[in-house]
Design an enzyme around this catalytic site. Structure first.
Site, PDB file in Angstrom:
ATOM      1  N   GLN A 237      -7.223  -8.086  -5.953  1.00  0.00           N
ATOM      2  CA  GLN A 237      -7.300  -6.919  -4.861  1.00  0.00           C
ATOM      3  C   GLN A 237      -7.970  -5.593  -5.537  1.00  0.00           C
ATOM      4  OE1 GLN A 237      -6.348  -7.199  -1.690  1.00  0.00           O
ATOM      5  NE2 GLN A 237      -6.222  -9.096  -2.457  1.00  0.00           N
TER       6      GLN A 237
ATOM      7  N   HIS B 265     -11.646  -5.212  -5.014  1.00  0.00           N
ATOM      8  CA  HIS B 265     -12.347  -4.779  -3.720  1.00  0.00           C
ATOM      9  C   HIS B 265     -12.826  -3.373  -3.758  1.00  0.00           C
ATOM     10  CE1 HIS B 265     -11.699  -7.891  -0.791  1.00  0.00           C
ATOM     11  NE2 HIS B 265     -10.406  -8.138  -1.389  1.00  0.00           N
TER      12      HIS B 265
ATOM     13  N   GLU C 128      -0.630  -4.990   3.703  1.00  0.00           N
ATOM     14  CA  GLU C 128      -1.718  -5.866   4.069  1.00  0.00           C
ATOM     15  C   GLU C 128      -1.118  -7.200   3.762  1.00  0.00           C
ATOM     16  OE1 GLU C 128      -6.606  -6.183   3.980  1.00  0.00           O
ATOM     17  OE2 GLU C 128      -5.413  -5.253   2.602  1.00  0.00           O
ATOM     18  N   HIS C 129      -1.296  -7.487   2.538  1.00  0.00           N
ATOM     19  CA  HIS C 129      -0.982  -8.799   1.751  1.00  0.00           C
ATOM     20  C   HIS C 129       0.357  -8.854   1.165  1.00  0.00           C
ATOM     21  CE1 HIS C 129      -5.542  -8.396   1.838  1.00  0.00           C
ATOM     22  NE2 HIS C 129      -5.507  -9.545   2.317  1.00  0.00           N
TER      23      HIS C 129
ATOM     24  N   ASP D 274      -8.072 -15.389   2.083  1.00  0.00           N
ATOM     25  CA  ASP D 274      -9.271 -14.737   2.134  1.00  0.00           C
ATOM     26  C   ASP D 274     -10.514 -15.703   2.407  1.00  0.00           C
ATOM     27  OD1 ASP D 274      -8.570 -12.242   1.614  1.00  0.00           O
ATOM     28  OD2 ASP D 274      -9.024 -12.275  -0.669  1.00  0.00           O
TER      29      ASP D 274
ATOM     30  N   HIS E 128       4.170   5.696  49.458  1.00  0.00           N
ATOM     31  CA  HIS E 128       4.709   4.513  48.712  1.00  0.00           C
ATOM     32  C   HIS E 128       5.735   3.715  49.518  1.00  0.00           C
ATOM     33  CE1 HIS E 128       2.871   5.862  45.101  1.00  0.00           C
ATOM     34  NE2 HIS E 128       3.122   4.840  44.325  1.00  0.00           N
TER      35      HIS E 128
END
Length: 430
Positions: free
Chosen positions: A255, A258, A324-325, A358, A418
């Site tokens: 990670q 990234h 996220e993960h 991934d 209505h």
């Protein structure tokens, strides 16, 4: 220097509060910078796209869009095989998500749902060192399965020409056009439409902070749908004493690779494991120096190891983080997984690193970040499907239910029209 190790307790918020903020992305500064770009593209169309591409990429565009089917490509056989296996796995997983129309009888009436796809999609693919061709598969395949008809690929131009892998993927996926404009201006082109670029109703895919800011802003204006607000990539790992510290260190660094703003957090009840992982990270820095400064900043400044006294607290913290993960490397990962409520994608057991999701396993890697998994889901077929509800009311049901409609419309002060719209049908039948 070493990764922070904190002995934490849920009863003492000060011990963990800073870790909950690590993966948050502040887009306010980026948004201020991209607003003039969005406005220019909206007003000037292709002229603005050419201007910004020359300004930011140093490229004078000959053509803003390309037909991928008209370009010859030659991809090495082993590369093609890898992406075709990934494509098949992603398709198999996502085809199982497809919804079926349904109907039910309620009080004598037929009520139902019909699913219809969004009409058009732009898939953003970053360029340069952040080239993620796998994201083209992840963004496009669920949309194709959902039935999206018009899909375009938006990607920055390259001085040496577009990466052949992107063109080849566009070909095998049936993408209609490639828009050779990146950044916020590329997002604006897809959101507003220009002389050369058709408007897309939906935009997905990763990008830098300016891409994220453009997607979030335009979505907030109601101009486009997006996957979810994006922030830096993150992983949370829940592990016990049975986990392999070297493997965990590798997963944390995957990670960190990234970007320097990425976050990797280990939650454990084992002080011994925490110390071993810290040592393995230092060893990894010595033997795998590629992007060293970036990885070290991500690990030392945005990551950490939290040692809790009970596994239940590790799980509770993970649900607060809503990562996220999420990897669960414990003796019985399904036991801990039963208590997980918020996560983008979960990886169970020793042999399930995030990198498998991934690339190749088949789940989607376009995921909510920065706590977004509390309210958003991973990208999937549902992302591109709209629910159209319908009903057919019978004469008998209308007669039966009209008195209730009369009372409710009077209560809301809407009985004149209505209430009357039901009353005229009721009176015809009595």
């Amino acid at each position: 220097m070493a990764i922070p190790i904190v002995f934490a307790s849920l009863s003492e918020p000060k011990s963990y509060q800073s870790f909950l903020k690590m993966a948050k992305a502040d887009l306010s500064e980026a948004t201020a910078k991209i607003l003039p770009i969005l406005a220019a593209v909206h007003l000037e169309g292709d002229t603005a796209l050419r201007k910004f591409t020359n300004q930011f990429d140093g490229i004078a565009l000959e053509s803003i869009t390309l037909d991928p089917q008209s370009i010859k490509t030659k991809i090495p056989n082993n590369v093609a095989e890898a992406f075709l296996v990934a494509k098949a796995n992603i398709e198999t997983f996502h085809k199982a998500q497809m919804r079926q129309d349904w109907s039910i009888k309620v009080d004598g009436n037929t009520l139902g749902i019909k699913y219809t796809p969004v009409p058009s999609l732009a898939v953003y693919a970053p360029g340069g060192t952040a080239l993620y061709p796998s994201s083209v598969l992840m963004g496009t395949i669920p949309a194709i399965i959902a039935g999206v008809k018009d899909i375009q690929l938006v990607t920055p131009p390259q001085k040496e020409g577009l990466p052949e892998i992107l063109i080849w993927l566009a070909q095998i996926l049936g993408i209609k056009r490639i828009v050779t404009v990146g950044g916020a201006q590329g997002i604006a082109a897809a959101a507003y439409g220009t002389e050369s670029v058709p408007k897309s109703e939906f935009i997905v895919g990763p990008g830098n902070v300016y891409v994220a800011a453009a997607k979030s802003y335009l979505s907030g204006q109601g101009l486009i749908g997006i996957d979810s607000p994006a922030g830096p990539s993150e992983v949370c790992i829940i592990a016990d004493e049975t986990a392999n510290p070297m493997w965990i260190a590798c997963d944390m660094l995957s990670q960190a690779e990234h970007g320097e703003d990425s976050s990797a957090i280990l939650l454990t009840t084992s002080k011994m494991l925490a110390e071993a992982v810290s040592k393995e990270l230092e060893i990894a820095f010595q033997i795998r120096p590629k992007r060293l400064a970036m990885k070290q900043k991500a690990i030392y400044e945005n990551s950490g190891i939290l040692v809790f006294s009970k596994m239940e607290e590790c799980i509770a913290f993970s649900n607060l983080l809503a990562p996220e993960h999420l990897e669960i490397q414990t003796k019985d990962p399904y036991f801990e997984f039963a208590s997980i409520e918020h996560a983008g994608s979960v990886f169970l057991g020793r042999y399930s690193p995030v990198a498998m999701g991934d690339y190749i396993s088949g789940t989607n890697h376009i995921l909510p970040t920065a706590g977004g998994s509390r309210i958003y889901s991973s990208l999937g077929v549902d992302t591109f499907l709209k629910r159209v509800t319908y009903q057919e009311v019978t004469k008998e049901s209308l007669n039966k239910l009209y008195p209730y409609v009369k009372l409710m419309s009077e209560l809301e002060g809407l009985d004149e029209e209505h209430g009357t719209s039901v009353k005229v049908r009721y009176e015809e039948n009595i």
